[in-house]
Design an enzyme around this catalytic site. Structure first.
Site, mmCIF file in Angstrom:
data_model
loop_
_atom_site.group_PDB
_atom_site.id
_atom_site.type_symbol
_atom_site.label_atom_id
_atom_site.label_comp_id
_atom_site.label_asym_id
_atom_site.label_seq_id
_atom_site.Cartn_x
_atom_site.Cartn_y
_atom_site.Cartn_z
ATOM 1 N N ASP A 83 0.852 -1.193 0.000
ATOM 2 C CA ASP A 83 0.000 0.000 0.000
ATOM 3 C C ASP A 83 0.894 1.252 0.000
ATOM 4 O O ASP A 83 1.840 1.349 0.794
ATOM 5 C CB ASP A 83 -0.864 -0.049 1.277
ATOM 6 N N HIS A 84 0.610 2.190 -0.886
ATOM 7 C CA HIS A 84 1.331 3.469 -0.945
ATOM 8 C C HIS A 84 2.860 3.345 -1.007
ATOM 9 O O HIS A 84 3.568 3.980 -0.221
ATOM 10 C CB HIS A 84 0.946 4.379 0.240
ATOM 11 N N ASP A 105 2.543 4.939 -5.448
ATOM 12 C CA ASP A 105 1.802 6.191 -5.270
ATOM 13 C C ASP A 105 2.699 7.353 -5.688
ATOM 14 O O ASP A 105 3.337 8.005 -4.865
ATOM 15 C CB ASP A 105 1.345 6.346 -3.816
ATOM 16 N N HIS A 189 -7.243 9.785 4.433
ATOM 17 C CA HIS A 189 -7.020 8.653 5.337
ATOM 18 C C HIS A 189 -7.404 9.035 6.763
ATOM 19 O O HIS A 189 -7.420 10.210 7.108
ATOM 20 C CB HIS A 189 -5.547 8.236 5.307
ATOM 21 N N GLY A 190 -7.637 8.020 7.586
ATOM 22 C CA GLY A 190 -7.836 8.267 9.015
ATOM 23 C C GLY A 190 -9.292 8.486 9.400
ATOM 24 O O GLY A 190 -10.206 8.349 8.578
ATOM 25 N N HIS A 223 -9.419 4.976 -2.068
ATOM 26 C CA HIS A 223 -8.658 5.022 -0.807
ATOM 27 C C HIS A 223 -9.470 5.804 0.219
ATOM 28 O O HIS A 223 -10.445 6.460 -0.110
ATOM 29 C CB HIS A 223 -7.309 5.722 -1.027
ATOM 30 N N GLY A 224 -8.984 5.754 1.467
ATOM 31 C CA GLY A 224 -9.643 6.522 2.519
ATOM 32 C C GLY A 224 -11.120 6.176 2.617
ATOM 33 O O GLY A 224 -11.957 7.047 2.803
ATOM 34 N N SER A 226 -12.834 4.132 4.781
ATOM 35 C CA SER A 226 -13.489 3.684 6.008
ATOM 36 C C SER A 226 -14.770 4.486 6.191
ATOM 37 O O SER A 226 -14.844 5.661 5.822
ATOM 38 C CB SER A 226 -12.568 3.876 7.214
ATOM 39 N N ASP A 268 -8.780 0.701 6.474
ATOM 40 C CA ASP A 268 -7.871 0.469 7.591
ATOM 41 C C ASP A 268 -8.485 1.014 8.887
ATOM 42 O O ASP A 268 -8.620 0.310 9.893
ATOM 43 C CB ASP A 268 -6.517 1.151 7.299
HETATM 44 P P1 13P Z 1 -8.946 4.612 5.796
HETATM 45 O O1 13P Z 1 -8.057 5.426 6.674
HETATM 46 O O2 13P Z 1 -10.202 5.351 5.426
HETATM 47 O O3 13P Z 1 -9.269 3.279 6.368
HETATM 48 O O4 13P Z 1 -8.178 4.377 4.411
HETATM 49 C C1 13P Z 1 -7.223 3.379 4.283
HETATM 50 C C2 13P Z 1 -6.443 3.482 3.026
HETATM 51 O O5 13P Z 1 -6.769 4.186 2.079
HETATM 52 C C3 13P Z 1 -5.201 2.699 2.961
HETATM 53 O O6 13P Z 1 -4.475 2.929 1.795
HETATM 54 O O1 G3H Z 2 -2.552 4.488 3.803
HETATM 55 C C1 G3H Z 2 -2.942 4.413 4.921
HETATM 56 C C2 G3H Z 2 -3.103 3.185 5.706
HETATM 57 O O2 G3H Z 2 -4.107 3.423 6.643
HETATM 58 C C3 G3H Z 2 -1.811 2.730 6.333
HETATM 59 O O3 G3H Z 2 -1.426 3.571 7.359
HETATM 60 O O4 G3H Z 2 0.991 4.166 7.097
HETATM 61 O O5 G3H Z 2 -0.157 4.213 9.324
HETATM 62 O O6 G3H Z 2 0.387 2.041 8.208
HETATM 63 P P1 G3H Z 2 0.048 3.500 8.034
HETATM 64 ZN ZN ZN Z 3 -4.615 4.870 0.943
#
Ligand code: 13P
Ligand code: G3H
Ligand code: ZN
Length: 343
Positions: A83-84, A105, A189-190, A223-224, A226, A268
């Site tokens: 991821d990323h 990314d 995110h978050g 992404h993002g 949640s 996440d």
């Molecule tokens: P959330 O923070 O919305 O769960 O997004 C996760 C994400 O995009 C991980 O790459």
């Molecule tokens: O891209 C975001 C995911 O929630 C991963 O987060 O970099 O804190 O592991 P992290």
């Molecule tokens: Zn992401």
């Protein structure tokens, strides 16, 4: 079953008209929660690890946990995705380790927060595609930039500053050859995405639909994503947490996305909330306990519940047995044949 190609999983999802959740992990319990949810719902699975997760767990621990998961749940097609990825080197190290899919990314510079230029993004993403496809590995690219900097990925701001330009998305796919495309539509995110239930002024589903119209055969990634449900926030706050009121991406908007080309949905934060709420509950209600299993097991169960719910909502439930996995060796040949005809 060996780890499988994300390209195949997403191609199958497109055929079936459903989406596949991509869940982040950092440890064994999170992997177990996802695999148990997948077994119960008969779902194909994408498990993803960020750079932070790789540093936290160490690559070899993570990789062998993933191999254990594929061995213990042979009926579940399982993708191991980076991821990323922030650079060519990060993606290369994941490919060398055995990840079957990587995200480059390139929407951000290597620091993960400064927006890159379009040309920089194309150049680094194309380089990763060339390498990854030689190894049969899938590539996700990103065009447009997410908002927020809560977890270190994103350009800050509300998320509306760098919404994906549909015309650029078309050019980006043509020039890079990515297998899947992450787009920016106002999410971040978050936990703190929106200050009220999002409408079309902050969550740009119209942009997503326009991109899908122009790129009907490209697998889109949200992404993002949640949903930051109120009940998960409440458990944390009921047991001493201090979350401020907040809104995520409603599941019905994700489902609208799935009807418009979204095949991978990254989640996440919801799992982090579920885990933390369950642990806080045990600590508050039974402060005499000190065996980590007494709180890690409820935490794992709470995450499993969220993941199973998302797998059902995204439509991947019931699809684990639909197809035989294509080997990574076979994927190498397919990519090579594709490259030869493109010349
Ligand atoms: P959330 O923070 O919305 O769960 O997004 C996760 C994400 O995009 C991980 O790459
Ligand atoms: O891209 C975001 C995911 O929630 C991963 O987060 O970099 O804190 O592991 P992290
Ligand atoms: Zn992401």
């Amino acid at each position: 079953m060996p780890l499988v190609s994300m390209r195949q999983l997403l191609d199958e999802a497109a055929k079936g008209g459903y989406g596949v959740g991509a869940f982040n992990v950092n440890n064994m319990e999170q992997i177990q929660a996802i695999m148990e949810a997948a077994r119960d719902t008969k779902s194909p699975v994408i498990i993803q690890a960020s750079r932070g997760a790789r540093a936290y767990s160490q690559d070899l621990f993570l990789y062998h946990l993933m191999l254990a998961a594929s061995g213990l749940y042979p009926e579940i097609p399982l993708v191991m995705h980076l991821d990323h990825g922030n650079s060519f080197e990060t993606c290369k190290s994941a490919i060398d380790l055995g990840f079957t899919s990587v995200m480059m990314d390139g929407s951000l510079k290597e620091d993960g927060k400064t927006p890159a230029t379009f040309e920089e993004n194309v150049a680094v993403t194309k380089a990763v595609v060339d390498l990854a496809h030689k190894h049969g590995v899938t590539v996700e690219g990103e065009i447009g930039v997410l908002g927020g900097i809560e977890d270190g990925h994103g350009a800050g701001g509300s998320g509306l500053e760098h919404v994906t330009d549909p015309a650029q998305a078309v050019e980006f796919v043509a020039r890079t050859g990515v297998d899947a495309l992450a787009i920016a539509i106002g999410t971040s995110h978050g936990a703190y995405k929106f200050s009220s239930k999002p409408d079309g002024s902050v969550l740009k589903m119209d942009v997503l639909m326009e991109i899908h119209k122009r790129l009907p055969n490209v697998h889109l990634v949200m992404h993002g994503s949640s949903s930051v449900p109120k009940d998960l926030q409440d458990v944390i706050n009921q047991y001493g947490g201090k979350l401020k009121p907040t809104w995520g991406v409603p599941v019905e908007e994700i489902q609208l996305g799935i009807r418009n080309g979204v095949r991978k949905i990254n989640v996440d934060t919801d799992n982090r909330l579920a885990i933390t709420g369950a642990i806080r509950k045990v600590f508050t209600e039974t402060p005499e306990k000190f065996d980590p299993r007494d709180y890690m097991k409820p935490a794992r169960d709470a995450m499993k519940k969220v993941v199973a719910q998302r797998m059902t909502q995204f439509g991947q439930a019931g699809h684990a047995g639909d197809y035989a996995p294509i080997s990574i060796e076979e994927m190498k040949k397919r990519y090579a044949a594709q490259a030869a005809t493109a010349k």
